[in-house]
Design a protein around this motif. Structure first.
Motif, PDB file in Angstrom:
ATOM      1  N   LEU A 149       0.841  -1.210   0.000  1.00 23.67           N
ATOM      2  CA  LEU A 149       0.000   0.000   0.000  1.00 23.67           C
ATOM      3  C   LEU A 149       0.868   1.249   0.000  1.00 23.67           C
ATOM      4  O   LEU A 149       1.914   1.290   0.654  1.00 23.67           O
ATOM      5  N   ASP A 150       0.388   2.258  -0.714  1.00 23.64           N
ATOM      6  CA  ASP A 150       1.063   3.554  -0.713  1.00 23.64           C
ATOM      7  C   ASP A 150       1.044   4.131   0.715  1.00 23.64           C
ATOM      8  O   ASP A 150       0.002   4.122   1.377  1.00 23.64           O
ATOM      9  N   PRO A 151       2.188   4.645   1.195  1.00 26.60           N
ATOM     10  CA  PRO A 151       2.238   5.161   2.572  1.00 26.60           C
ATOM     11  C   PRO A 151       1.239   6.279   2.853  1.00 26.60           C
ATOM     12  O   PRO A 151       0.745   6.390   3.988  1.00 26.60           O
ATOM     13  N   ASP A 152       0.916   7.103   1.852  1.00 30.53           N
ATOM     14  CA  ASP A 152      -0.053   8.185   2.106  1.00 30.53           C
ATOM     15  C   ASP A 152      -1.442   7.616   2.408  1.00 30.53           C
ATOM     16  O   ASP A 152      -2.151   8.088   3.298  1.00 30.53           O
ATOM     17  N   GLU A 153      -1.815   6.593   1.641  1.00 31.62           N
ATOM     18  CA  GLU A 153      -3.121   5.962   1.870  1.00 31.62           C
ATOM     19  C   GLU A 153      -3.130   5.247   3.237  1.00 31.62           C
ATOM     20  O   GLU A 153      -4.119   5.317   3.970  1.00 31.62           O
ATOM     21  N   ALA A 154      -2.003   4.611   3.573  1.00 31.13           N
ATOM     22  CA  ALA A 154      -1.922   3.926   4.870  1.00 31.13           C
ATOM     23  C   ALA A 154      -2.092   4.949   6.002  1.00 31.13           C
ATOM     24  O   ALA A 154      -2.803   4.702   6.984  1.00 31.13           O
ATOM     25  N   ARG A 155      -1.458   6.094   5.848  1.00 26.17           N
ATOM     26  CA  ARG A 155      -1.552   7.149   6.873  1.00 26.17           C
ATOM     27  C   ARG A 155      -3.004   7.625   7.017  1.00 26.17           C
ATOM     28  O   ARG A 155      -3.515   7.781   8.126  1.00 26.17           O
ATOM     29  N   LEU A 156      -3.672   7.825   5.880  1.00 24.85           N
ATOM     30  CA  LEU A 156      -5.081   8.271   5.934  1.00 24.85           C
ATOM     31  C   LEU A 156      -5.931   7.252   6.690  1.00 24.85           C
ATOM     32  O   LEU A 156      -6.757   7.610   7.527  1.00 24.85           O
ATOM     33  N   ARG A 157      -5.690   5.981   6.395  1.00 26.51           N
ATOM     34  CA  ARG A 157      -6.486   4.933   7.056  1.00 26.51           C
ATOM     35  C   ARG A 157      -6.212   4.914   8.554  1.00 26.51           C
ATOM     36  O   ARG A 157      -7.130   4.772   9.359  1.00 26.51           O
TER      37      ARG A 157
END
Ligand SMILES: Nc1ncnc2c1ncn2[C@@H]1O[C@H](COP(=O)(O)OP(=O)(O)OP(=O)(O)O)[C@@H](O)[C@H]1O
Ligand SMILES: [Mg+2]
Length: 223
Positions: A149-157
């Motif tokens: 997973l892209d780290p930005d998406e992981a952070r949002l989640r």
């Protein structure tokens, strides 16, 4: 000491070699979410399983986990504590469960050290290779799901679901890019046991993909 993720079911032990299945990916990639899918597939297949996690899985390893997740420390201390926890976990939980005939599902295992301590913190690969040989010997997962997973998406989640993060979750995007790169390098040489999942898809799609991949492995193993 409470070991929260240590769960098990009570299917009878069948006459089939038990397997070690691991879940890998950066923080927030969906490992814990999709453990449920894996448990369900094994339960439906009548297989006994034990669920555990790293760092952790034993009282000592859970104590080391809380230190590693909260205390400032050097990359070497972090690495040694991870492997000390892993030694206890392998000796007391993973090997005994496999010997009893139970399948083991581990939320992270050795690959995570190559990704986090190697990729993320810059610990030399040859040091990790020595520690791996020393601590786990020839024990390798039979199947590894990499939730990529892209780290930005992981952070949002993670931001949606949790409060203040632990020592790893507080790291910045570039750290998680390095961890992701660490996983990529590690898995390039281990394609046979790897199942890469595009964790950026909707949860139902990820779950369907995990289910399908695991079911096809089970068919292969049952032959
Ligand atoms: N495919 C998905 N789409 C959107 N949200 C998801 C998806 N999969 C999981 N989530 C959500 O993202 C968050 C992080 O998921 P989860 O806790 O399973 O990640 P993790 O890999 O176990 O993270 P950690 O390493 O921090 O334990 C949770 O709130 C979960 O509900
Ligand atoms: Mg998790």
């Amino acid at each position: 000491m409470n070991v929260p993720l240590l769960a098990t079911n009570y299917n009878e032990i069948p006459d089939m070699q038990p397997r070690l299945i691991t879940l890998e990916g950066i923080d927030g990639a969906g490992k814990s979410t999709h453990l449920t899918t894996i448990r369900q597939v094994l339960t439906d297949a009548g297989l006994p399983w034990l669920e555990t996690r790293e760092p952790g899985g034993t009282p000592l390893a859970e104590t080391l986990r809380s230190l590693v997740l909260s205390q400032p420390m050097t990359a070497l201390s972090e690495t040694l504590l991870m492997f000390a926890a892993r030694h206890d976990h392998v000796e007391r939980v993973i090997c005994p469960a496999l010997a009893r005939g139970q399948w083991v599902l581990s939320d992270r295992f050795v690959d995570a050290s190559y990704a986090y301590q190697g990729g993320g913190r810059g610990v030399a690969e040859k040091q990790l290779v020595s520690l791996e040989a020393w601590v786990v010997g020839s024990l390798q997962p039979d199947l590894t799901f990499w939730f990529d997973l892209d780290p930005d998406e992981a952070r949002l989640r993670l931001n949606r679901g949790r409060g203040v993060g632990d020592r790893f979750e507080q790291e910045q995007r570039d750290f998680f890019e390095r961890v992701r790169g660490g996983y990529q390098r590690r898995f390039q040489e281990r394609p046979d046991r790897l199942c890469v999942i595009d964790a950026g898809q909707a949860e139902v799609e990820v779950s369907a993909q995990v289910k399908q991949a695991l079911e096809s492995r089970l068919i292969k193993w049952l032959r």
